[in-house]
Motif scaffolding. Sequence first.
Motif, short mmCIF file in Angstrom:
data_model
loop_
_atom_site.label_atom_id
_atom_site.label_comp_id
_atom_site.label_asym_id
_atom_site.label_seq_id
_atom_site.Cartn_x
_atom_site.Cartn_y
_atom_site.Cartn_z
N GLU A 75 47.86 62.28 56.33
CA GLU A 75 48.98 62.60 55.45
C GLU A 75 48.49 63.14 54.11
N ARG A 76 47.43 62.56 53.58
CA ARG A 76 46.87 63.03 52.31
C ARG A 76 46.39 64.47 52.44
N ALA A 114 49.77 56.75 51.21
CA ALA A 114 50.12 58.16 51.02
C ALA A 114 51.31 58.29 50.08
#
Length: 67
Positions: free
Chosen positions: A10-11, A56
């Motif tokens: 996700e990052r 995140a």
Amino acid sequence: MSEYQEFLSERDKIDFLLQKGFRIEKVTENLSGAFVVFKHTENKRSATLHIKTANARKYFSNLLIQS
């Protein structure tokens, strides 16, 4: 997938969109995570990410505060 691996994924997606000229336009939080809407600064395209991990969500929150 481990939670840490999911956070890294996700990052990376968030960083990719930011590097391509997108900016965070809207965040909608709910019980299943956060929906983050990105809008491109020049051509007005948009993209939406469903951010599920808490780390995140903290990550993009810090990016919002910095900008």
